[in-house]
Write a protein that holds these residues in place. Sequence first.
Motif, mmCIF file in Angstrom:
data_model
loop_
_atom_site.group_PDB
_atom_site.id
_atom_site.type_symbol
_atom_site.label_atom_id
_atom_site.label_comp_id
_atom_site.label_asym_id
_atom_site.label_seq_id
_atom_site.Cartn_x
_atom_site.Cartn_y
_atom_site.Cartn_z
ATOM 1 N N HIS A 54 0.871 -1.174 0.000
ATOM 2 C CA HIS A 54 0.000 0.000 0.000
ATOM 3 C C HIS A 54 0.904 1.218 0.000
ATOM 4 O O HIS A 54 2.137 1.094 0.007
ATOM 5 C CB HIS A 54 -0.966 0.013 1.188
ATOM 6 N N ASP A 55 0.314 2.407 -0.037
ATOM 7 C CA ASP A 55 1.103 3.626 -0.223
ATOM 8 C C ASP A 55 2.280 3.714 0.735
ATOM 9 O O ASP A 55 3.398 4.045 0.335
ATOM 10 C CB ASP A 55 0.209 4.861 -0.054
ATOM 11 N N LYS A 56 2.059 3.421 2.016
ATOM 12 C CA LYS A 56 3.114 3.558 3.022
ATOM 13 C C LYS A 56 3.315 2.281 3.830
ATOM 14 O O LYS A 56 3.713 2.312 4.994
ATOM 15 C CB LYS A 56 2.819 4.743 3.945
ATOM 16 N N ILE A 57 3.059 1.148 3.184
ATOM 17 C CA ILE A 57 3.268 -0.149 3.811
ATOM 18 C C ILE A 57 4.031 -1.048 2.846
ATOM 19 O O ILE A 57 3.632 -1.185 1.686
ATOM 20 C CB ILE A 57 1.941 -0.823 4.207
ATOM 21 N N SER A 184 24.235 -16.960 -0.135
ATOM 22 C CA SER A 184 22.921 -16.821 -0.753
ATOM 23 C C SER A 184 22.433 -15.379 -0.772
ATOM 24 O O SER A 184 21.339 -15.108 -1.263
ATOM 25 C CB SER A 184 21.898 -17.693 -0.013
ATOM 26 N N SER A 185 23.208 -14.452 -0.220
ATOM 27 C CA SER A 185 22.860 -13.028 -0.234
ATOM 28 C C SER A 185 23.889 -12.282 -1.068
ATOM 29 O O SER A 185 25.082 -12.584 -1.008
ATOM 30 C CB SER A 185 22.832 -12.452 1.188
ATOM 31 N N GLY A 186 23.434 -11.302 -1.817
ATOM 32 C CA GLY A 186 24.376 -10.547 -2.638
ATOM 33 C C GLY A 186 23.673 -9.611 -3.588
ATOM 34 O O GLY A 186 22.493 -9.301 -3.433
ATOM 35 N N GLY A 187 24.414 -9.131 -4.590
ATOM 36 C CA GLY A 187 23.869 -8.193 -5.563
ATOM 37 C C GLY A 187 23.925 -6.775 -5.045
ATOM 38 O O GLY A 187 24.902 -6.361 -4.424
ATOM 39 N N VAL A 188 22.868 -6.022 -5.272
ATOM 40 C CA VAL A 188 22.765 -4.652 -4.793
ATOM 41 C C VAL A 188 21.946 -4.639 -3.507
ATOM 42 O O VAL A 188 21.341 -5.648 -3.135
ATOM 43 C CB VAL A 188 22.104 -3.731 -5.845
ATOM 44 N N ALA A 189 21.945 -3.520 -2.829
ATOM 45 C CA ALA A 189 21.124 -3.361 -1.630
ATOM 46 C C ALA A 189 19.982 -2.397 -1.941
ATOM 47 O O ALA A 189 20.203 -1.322 -2.503
ATOM 48 C CB ALA A 189 21.956 -2.833 -0.470
ATOM 49 N N TYR A 190 18.776 -2.810 -1.603
ATOM 50 C CA TYR A 190 17.607 -1.946 -1.762
ATOM 51 C C TYR A 190 17.207 -1.388 -0.400
ATOM 52 O O TYR A 190 17.236 -2.091 0.608
ATOM 53 C CB TYR A 190 16.435 -2.719 -2.365
ATOM 54 N N LEU A 191 16.835 -0.120 -0.405
ATOM 55 C CA LEU A 191 16.494 0.579 0.825
ATOM 56 C C LEU A 191 15.218 1.374 0.595
ATOM 57 O O LEU A 191 15.045 2.005 -0.451
ATOM 58 C CB LEU A 191 17.638 1.527 1.202
ATOM 59 N N VAL A 192 14.300 1.353 1.567
ATOM 60 C CA VAL A 192 13.125 2.215 1.522
ATOM 61 C C VAL A 192 12.949 2.850 2.886
ATOM 62 O O VAL A 192 13.066 2.172 3.919
ATOM 63 C CB VAL A 192 11.853 1.440 1.093
ATOM 64 N N THR A 193 12.728 4.155 2.900
ATOM 65 C CA THR A 193 12.500 4.918 4.124
ATOM 66 C C THR A 193 11.102 5.514 4.056
ATOM 67 O O THR A 193 10.755 6.208 3.093
ATOM 68 C CB THR A 193 13.546 6.030 4.291
ATOM 69 N N ILE A 194 10.286 5.238 5.068
ATOM 70 C CA ILE A 194 8.877 5.635 5.065
ATOM 71 C C ILE A 194 8.595 6.481 6.292
ATOM 72 O O ILE A 194 8.942 6.094 7.413
ATOM 73 C CB ILE A 194 7.962 4.392 5.083
ATOM 74 N N ASP A 195 7.982 7.641 6.092
ATOM 75 C CA ASP A 195 7.519 8.455 7.213
ATOM 76 C C ASP A 195 6.183 9.076 6.854
ATOM 77 O O ASP A 195 5.562 8.693 5.852
ATOM 78 C CB ASP A 195 8.557 9.518 7.610
ATOM 79 N N SER A 196 5.727 10.026 7.623
ATOM 80 C CA SER A 196 4.392 10.599 7.412
ATOM 81 C C SER A 196 4.280 11.379 6.112
ATOM 82 O O SER A 196 3.182 11.544 5.583
ATOM 83 C CB SER A 196 4.024 11.514 8.591
ATOM 84 N N GLU A 197 5.399 11.856 5.594
ATOM 85 C CA GLU A 197 5.377 12.719 4.416
ATOM 86 C C GLU A 197 5.822 12.024 3.135
ATOM 87 O O GLU A 197 5.298 12.301 2.059
ATOM 88 C CB GLU A 197 6.273 13.948 4.655
ATOM 89 N N THR A 198 6.796 11.135 3.238
ATOM 90 C CA THR A 198 7.421 10.616 2.026
ATOM 91 C C THR A 198 7.676 9.117 2.108
ATOM 92 O O THR A 198 7.699 8.521 3.187
ATOM 93 C CB THR A 198 8.775 11.314 1.765
ATOM 94 N N VAL A 199 7.879 8.542 0.917
ATOM 95 C CA VAL A 199 8.407 7.185 0.768
ATOM 96 C C VAL A 199 9.610 7.302 -0.158
ATOM 97 O O VAL A 199 9.470 7.648 -1.330
ATOM 98 C CB VAL A 199 7.361 6.228 0.172
ATOM 99 N N GLU A 200 10.783 7.042 0.375
ATOM 100 C CA GLU A 200 12.021 7.211 -0.377
ATOM 101 C C GLU A 200 12.652 5.855 -0.656
ATOM 102 O O GLU A 200 13.018 5.121 0.265
ATOM 103 C CB GLU A 200 13.018 8.074 0.415
ATOM 104 N N GLU A 201 12.770 5.492 -1.926
ATOM 105 C CA GLU A 201 13.387 4.237 -2.323
ATOM 106 C C GLU A 201 14.789 4.504 -2.872
ATOM 107 O O GLU A 201 15.013 5.500 -3.551
ATOM 108 C CB GLU A 201 12.542 3.522 -3.382
ATOM 109 N N LYS A 202 15.703 3.592 -2.586
ATOM 110 C CA LYS A 202 17.086 3.776 -3.017
ATOM 111 C C LYS A 202 17.708 2.428 -3.331
ATOM 112 O O LYS A 202 17.467 1.444 -2.632
ATOM 113 C CB LYS A 202 17.887 4.487 -1.925
ATOM 114 N N CYS A 203 18.524 2.416 -4.384
ATOM 115 C CA CYS A 203 19.297 1.235 -4.756
ATOM 116 C C CYS A 203 20.774 1.573 -4.575
ATOM 117 O O CYS A 203 21.262 2.563 -5.124
ATOM 118 C CB CYS A 203 19.016 0.836 -6.202
#
Length: 220
Positions: A54-57, A184-203
């Motif tokens: 969902h939008d922030k989940i 079994s873990s590797g590649g790039v790291a994905y990051l998402v930061t969620i707060d009341s105002e924004t959802v910020e995704e980063k690779c």
Amino acid sequence: MEDCGEHEGTSELKLGTTIIAVEFDGGVVMGSDSRVSAKEAVVNRVMNKLSQVHDKIYCALSGSAADAQTMAEIINYHLDVHSIEVGEDPLVHSAATLVKNMSYKYKEELSAHLIVGGWDRKAGGQVYATLNGILTRQPFAVGGSGSFYIYGYVDAEYKADMSREECQEFVINSLSLAMGRDGSSGGVAYLVTIDSETVEEKCILPAELPTFYDPDTIES
């Protein structure tokens, strides 16, 4: 995360990935590696295991790739219907409860472990660990095969009053450590930061991840 079946002669199902989520005052930070393997073969190096339901989940996925993705899609559908019915965004706890119920109902058919994180109007940033019908809210949660390599690190480094930036660093460092040790873990790291105002995704590319040791310096 591995998209594979049972091994011949055994019921053991190999799982491989690293997922992590942590709460801060006002939101959550979630992260994952990106490697997907079938038995000993890497079949996808850059899969984003942070699925927006969902939008922030978000759900962080581990286990069988097919099972985890299917669960996330079903949760997404139910949350969309629920938000239309009640006329407002769903709660993070509602999403986590759906995951818990599905995990328990289909525990014999599905092999997946999802960490649920997000922000809502009622309780702010929240992280929920779900496994086989168990649901617990935690200040931080880790999962996947890579988590076994970093339990000591996360227990030692986690602080209850970490800022948004400190939580992001905590997640990146944890992923980097796990990816450096778990095959079994590797590649790039994905990051998402969620707060009341924004959802910020980063690779984050491998070259940008912190390095904690130099293999060339280890004596044979």
